[in-house]
Design a protein around this motif. Structure first.
Motif, PDB file in Angstrom:
ATOM      1  N   ALA A 106       0.807  -1.222   0.000  1.00 51.83           N
ATOM      2  CA  ALA A 106       0.000   0.000   0.000  1.00 51.83           C
ATOM      3  C   ALA A 106       0.838   1.269   0.000  1.00 51.83           C
ATOM      4  CB  ALA A 106      -0.930   0.002   1.217  1.00 51.83           C
ATOM      5  N   VAL A 107       2.142   1.176   0.323  1.00 55.65           N
ATOM      6  CA  VAL A 107       2.961   2.391   0.447  1.00 55.65           C
ATOM      7  C   VAL A 107       4.284   2.304  -0.303  1.00 55.65           C
ATOM      8  CG1 VAL A 107       1.980   2.995   2.683  1.00 55.65           C
ATOM      9  CG2 VAL A 107       3.997   1.518   2.593  1.00 55.65           C
ATOM     10  N   THR A 115       0.111   0.677  -7.173  1.00 59.52           N
ATOM     11  CA  THR A 115      -0.237   0.356  -5.784  1.00 59.52           C
ATOM     12  C   THR A 115      -1.550  -0.410  -5.706  1.00 59.52           C
ATOM     13  OG1 THR A 115       0.928   2.319  -4.984  1.00 59.52           O
ATOM     14  CG2 THR A 115      -0.729   1.350  -3.520  1.00 59.52           C
ATOM     15  N   THR A 119      -1.711  -4.348  -4.591  1.00 60.23           N
ATOM     16  CA  THR A 119      -2.411  -4.604  -3.325  1.00 60.23           C
ATOM     17  C   THR A 119      -3.626  -5.499  -3.530  1.00 60.23           C
ATOM     18  OG1 THR A 119      -1.691  -2.443  -2.495  1.00 60.23           O
ATOM     19  CG2 THR A 119      -3.505  -3.517  -1.337  1.00 60.23           C
ATOM     20  N   TYR A 156      -1.362   2.721   4.885  1.00 61.56           N
ATOM     21  CA  TYR A 156      -1.466   3.919   4.049  1.00 61.56           C
ATOM     22  C   TYR A 156      -1.832   5.143   4.895  1.00 61.56           C
ATOM     23  CZ  TYR A 156      -3.001   7.117   0.412  1.00 61.56           C
ATOM     24  OH  TYR A 156      -3.144   8.221  -0.399  1.00 61.56           O
ATOM     25  N   TRP A 160       0.282   8.556   5.150  1.00 64.31           N
ATOM     26  CA  TRP A 160      -0.337   9.854   4.838  1.00 64.31           C
ATOM     27  C   TRP A 160      -0.164  10.830   5.993  1.00 64.31           C
ATOM     28  CZ3 TRP A 160      -4.519  12.278   7.258  1.00 64.31           C
ATOM     29  CH2 TRP A 160      -5.021  13.401   6.590  1.00 64.31           C
TER      30      TRP A 160
END
Length: 368
Positions: A106-107, A115, A119, A156, A160
């Motif tokens: 996810a990152v 992504t 995922t 994620y 963020w």
């Protein structure tokens, strides 16, 4: 005082520890199954555990701090091989490992499309891997489609948050730099407007006193006293300027305009101010009057100067005209007029300068 911004490194370190905890537990369950009389299965399990833990922590740390490079792609590959390869061959005891790859997927990629694709593919493959390991369908659906996918939005979200804190810190630093630049600009502009006018007034008074020393000693003494007064006033103005509290009065400046221009041999009558002018118009228009007179003394050979103040359509207008304008009709705004234009815009006002027919005109206006 604003609250301090939490260090991104602190948040990243805590987050990596929290994410690595469940993964280490899942690895521990798998390692225990290899605790037998033979040493090499246990050594292999410990090696794979170390490889996965180090790669997992490296990728999350770099992703949270925006330091991902091509080298971290190797870590992602190691995580993928261990997370899906070991359960495939070692059995259901290692079935929790795919959450490590779903977490970093996810990152770990710069492009959102990649992504999403990686995922979702990892989430979709996990139930099949669980079934292949020999677990029932209910476990595959519950663990593969409900439990493991939640790790991706969690990772994620932390990334963020770390990026948002970095952006906030950069924005604060940029605002601080702009505030310093604006304060430097304000100080240089105010210093130019204050000392430029005062020093020219002192120079003119000194020249006049020098001419009157032999012809009229009494008048020369009066000019010297006026020079002392202006110098003391200038010292006070500079001190107030440094403090940032100095205010200019339009009435006071116009009194000085008539006196200074008269001392320089330039005819100028003191204008009458409209009654009831609000206090907020005095400061910007006072600066305009001061700078305009400084320009007349410094850059022109004017013989007369006319100053008028009137109100019209909800605005106060200040107009200063002299007969010392450039003959070619062209001129360049200097630092003083440029600073005045910025000052007037900041107060909602406007300033215009024009020349023609040997005259130079400055018009300034501020709203009532």
């Amino acid at each position: 005082m604003s609250a301090p911004v939490v260090s991104t490194r602190v948040i990243s370190g805590v987050a990596v520890a929290l994410f690595a905890g469940p993964m280490l537990f899942a690895l521990g369950v798998g390692v225990v199954t290899f605790a037998s009389d033979r040493w090499w299965p246990l050594a292999l399990a410990l090696l794979l555990t170390t490889m996965l833990t180090v790669s997992y922590a490296r990728v999350l740390w770099a992703a949270f701090l925006r330091r991902l490079t091509w080298r971290h792609s190797l870590d992602v590959a190691v995580i993928g091989l261990v997370a899906y390869g070991v359960p495939l061959f070692a059995g259901p005891a290692w079935i929790g490992l795919p959450m490590a790859f779903i977490s970093v997927a996810a990152v770990a990629f710069a492009r959102p499309a990649v992504t999403w694709a990686v995922t979702l593919t990892a989430i979709a493959v996990t139930p099949a891997l669980i079934l292949f390991a020999g677990l029932p369908m209910s476990v595959a659906l519950l663990y593969g489609l409900l439990a493991m996918p939640t790790i991706a939005p969690m990772t994620y979200g932390v990334a963020w948050l770390c990026h948002l804190i970095d952006d906030l810190r950069e924005a604060r630093a940029e605002l601080a730099r702009r505030a310093v630049d604006e304060e430097r600009l304000r100080f240089s502009r105010d210093l130019h407007d204050t000392l430029g006018h005062t020093l020219h007034a002192i120079a003119l008074r000194a020249e006049l006193g020098e001419r009157l020393v032999t012809a009229s000693p009494e008048r020369a003494g009066a000019e010297l006293a006026e020079i002392q007064r202006i110098a003391r006033t200038s010292v006070h103005d500079v001190r107030e300027l440094v403090r940032g509290y100095r205010a200019t009065s339009l009435a006071t400046e116009l009194d000085g305009v008539a006196a200074v221009l008269g001392a320089a041999g330039i005819r100028c009558d003191k204008p009458e101010l409209p009654a009831g002018l609000p206090g907020h118009v005095h400061v910007p228009l006072g600066w305009v009057a001061r700078e305009a007179v400084t320009n007349v003394l410094r850059h022109s050979a004017a013989t007369w100067c006319e100053v008028t103040v009137h109100t019209e359509e909800g605005r106060v207008h200040l107009e200063i005209v002299n007969d010392g304008g450039p003959t070619g009709g062209r001129f360049t705004l200097g630092n003083g007029l440029t600073g005045l234009t910025e000052r007037m815009r900041a107060t909602g006002g406007a300033l215009e300068a024009e020349c023609g027919g040997g005259r130079f005109r400055i018009t300034a206006s501020v709203p009532l």
